[in-house]
Design an enzyme around this catalytic site. Structure first.
Site, PDB file in Angstrom:
ATOM      1  N   GLU A  61       0.144 -38.961  -2.079  1.00  0.00           N
ATOM      2  CA  GLU A  61      -1.097 -39.007  -1.291  1.00  0.00           C
ATOM      3  C   GLU A  61      -1.650 -40.430  -1.186  1.00  0.00           C
ATOM      4  O   GLU A  61      -2.830 -40.668  -1.246  1.00  0.00           O
ATOM      5  CB  GLU A  61      -2.137 -38.078  -1.913  1.00  0.00           C
ATOM      6  CG  GLU A  61      -1.646 -36.651  -2.103  1.00  0.00           C
ATOM      7  CD  GLU A  61      -2.691 -35.737  -2.686  1.00  0.00           C
ATOM      8  OE1 GLU A  61      -3.897 -36.062  -2.593  1.00  0.00           O
ATOM      9  OE2 GLU A  61      -2.324 -34.678  -3.232  1.00  0.00           O
TER      10      GLU A  61
ATOM     11  N   GLU B 122      -3.463 -30.924  -9.838  1.00  0.00           N
ATOM     12  CA  GLU B 122      -4.651 -31.348 -10.597  1.00  0.00           C
ATOM     13  C   GLU B 122      -4.959 -30.437 -11.781  1.00  0.00           C
ATOM     14  O   GLU B 122      -6.077 -29.969 -11.969  1.00  0.00           O
ATOM     15  CB  GLU B 122      -5.848 -31.480  -9.646  1.00  0.00           C
ATOM     16  CG  GLU B 122      -5.552 -32.467  -8.519  1.00  0.00           C
ATOM     17  CD  GLU B 122      -6.657 -32.601  -7.484  1.00  0.00           C
ATOM     18  OE1 GLU B 122      -7.726 -31.990  -7.660  1.00  0.00           O
ATOM     19  OE2 GLU B 122      -6.449 -33.318  -6.482  1.00  0.00           O
TER      20      GLU B 122
END
Ligand code: G3I
Length: 365
Positions: free
Chosen positions: A260, A149
Site C-alpha cells: 500500500e 492489521e
C-alpha cells in the site's frame, strides 16, 4: 537509459516516450496499483494501469464489506469487473482483504455472545466466507491479504499483548488468524497467503507483529508472506528503517509484498495523525515553491525505497495505494487536504517520483 525521455513535462503516462514500470522491474517484482473498477476504466488510471502495471489490488471492492452482504450472500459484481479488466490486459490480481476489523460486517457476529455456541458460530461464518470467496477467485488471484492489521498499535492493547483488541480477537482469540489462513489454503492450494500490516518499520510494532507471525509459523499456519503497507510521509521514514522488516521476513523464509505504498507530501508531526488537526501542515498548492520542494523530497524517498526493494529478492510485489494523485485516500486523512502521494499527478503525467523510480540507471534528479 537516455535522460531525454525523462525531460518532457508533457509526457503522458500511457505514451511510448516513458518506460513501462512493469518492464523496468520485470526481473525484480510485480509492480502495480490499488484501484477500484470505476476508477480503473477511466483516464488517467486506465492508461497508466495498461502501460505500467503487472499487478492490481482492489482498493475497496474485495473487502468483507462490501463483498460479504450476509451469511452465504456475496456481491461479486464489482470485484469481478476489476478482475476481468486486469485479466483482459494481462495484469495479475492481489486480493485485499479477507479479514479486517475495520470492515467486519455485523452479520459475522450475530447472536448472543453469552450463548455457549456463539464463538463456534462466528468461526463457522468466517470459515465459510473465506472458503467461498477464495474459491470464487481461484486461479484469478495470485495473492491474498488474508488478515489485515492484526498487531496492536501500542503495548496497551490486550493487556500489553501483541494482538489488536479487535472484535475477531475478542470472540475467537488469536486463533481467528489460524482459522482464516487455513480456510484460505483449503480453498486454493496455490494462492499466496499474506499477513498484512502497517508500521513494521517501527521497532515496537514490528516486534509485536513478529511475535504473532512466529506463533502462527510454529503452529503450521500456512503463511507465505508479509504485506508491508508502507503508508509514509516525506522525511518520516528511511530505507534503513524499513530494511530490518524485510530482513526479519527473509529470516523466516517468507516473501515480502509492499502492499500500500504512498508518500504523503506533508511531513506532519504525530499529533496530526493522533489528534487531527493538531500540528497538521497547511495545504500546499501545485506550482508553489513548497510543492516543488515536497515533490523533490518525495522523489528522493521513492528512489531510495525502490533501491531497497530491488536489493531484496524476497520482495516479489510492490503496489502503490492508488494510481494517480487525482484519487488518494490521503485527501481526507488525517484531515481534508489535497495530497500528492503517488508517482503520477492528477492529470496522469509522470512526476519527479516516477522519473526517480523509473530511471534506475541514473541518480534521481
Ligand atoms: O462507496 C461509498 C459511497 O457510495 C458512499 O457515498 C461514500 C460515503 O459514505 O462511502 C463510499 O465508500 C467509502 C470507500 O472508501 C470507497 O471510497 C467508505 O465510506 C470509506 O470508508 C472507504 O475508505 C477506505 C478505507 O480503506 C476503509 O475501507 C479508503 O478509501 C481506503 O484507501 C482505505 O484503505 C486502507 C486499506 O484497505 C488497509 N490499510 C489502510 C488503508 C488506508 O486506510
Amino acid at each position: 537509459m537516455a535522460a531525454a525521455f525523462l525531460a518532457p513535462a508533457v509526457a503522458r503516462a500511457g505514451t511510448s516516450d516513458i518506460p513501462a514500470l512493469k518492464d523496468v522491474f520485470r526481473d525484480h517484482f510485480k509492480i502495480g496499483m490499488a484501484v477500484d473498477p470505476w476508477v480503473a476504466v477511466e483516464p488517467p488510471a486506465r492508461d497508466i494501469l495498461i502501460k505500467h502495471a503487472s499487478s492490481i489490488t482492489a482498493c475497496e471492492v474485495m473487502k468483507p464489506d462490501p463483498m460479504g452482504v450476509a451469511a452465504d450472500i456475496y456481491s461479486f459484481g464489482d470485484a469481478d469487473a476489476l478482475v476481468d479488466f486486469a485479466r483482459s490486459h494481462g495484469i495479475a490480481v492481489r486480493g485485499h482483504t479477507l479479514c479486517w476489523h475495520k470492515r467486519a460486517s455485523d452479520w459475522f457476529f450475530a447472536g448472543d455472545p453469552a450463548d455457549a455456541a456463539y464463538a463456534s458460530r462466528v468461526q463457522a461464518r468466517l470459515e465459510t466466507y473465506v472458503v467461498n470467496v477464495v474459491s470464487h477467485f481461484r486461479g484469478k488471484v495470485y495473492a491474498w491479504d488474508v488478515v489485515n492489521e492484526a498487531a496492536a498499535d501500542s503495548g496497551a492493547d490486550v493487556g500489553g499483548g501483541a494482538y489488536r483488541d479487535s472484535r475477531w480477537h475478542q470472540v475467537l482469540g488469536p486463533d481467528y488468524i489460524d482459522i482464516a489462513f487455513r480456510a484460505a489454503r483449503a480453498a486454493d492450494p496455490a494462492v499466496q497467503l499474506f499477513l498484512n500490516d502497517y508500521g513494521l518499520e517501527k521497532p515496537d510494532k514490528r516486534q509485536r507483529f513478529m511475535t504473532i507471525l512466529d506463533e502462527k509459523l510454529k503452529r503450521g499456519v500456512p503463511v507465505d508472506g508479509v504485506g508491508h503497507q508502507l503508508h509514509l510521509s516525506i522525511g518520516s521514514t528511511t530505507a534503513a528503517d524499513i530494511e530490518p522488516a524485510l530482513a526479519a521476513v527473509e529470516a523466516r523464509g517468507l516473501v515480502s509484498h509492499v502492499t500500500e505504498l504512498d508518500i504523503s507530501v506533508y511531513g506532519d508531526p504525530a499529533s496530526c495523525w493522533d489528534t487531527p488537526p493538531a500540528g497538521c501542515q497547511p495545504e500546499i498548492l501545485p506550482g508553489s515553491a513548497a510543492y516543488d520542494a515536497a515533490l523533490k523530497a518525495q522523489a528522493d524517498m521513492y528512489r531510495s525505497l525502490f533501491d531497497l526493494f530491488t536489493a531484496h529478492k524476497s520482495v516479489t510485489s510492490v503496489t502503490t495505494w492508488g494510481v494517480a494523485d487525482d484519487q488518494t485516500w490521503l485527501d481526507a486523512y488525517p484531515i481534508m487536504r489535497k495530497n500528492y502521494p503517488l508517482l503520477f499527478d492528477a492529470q496522469g503525467k509522470p512526476k519527479p517520483a516516477f522519473r526517480a523510480v523509473a530511471d534506475t540507471t541514473h541518480p534521481a534528479e
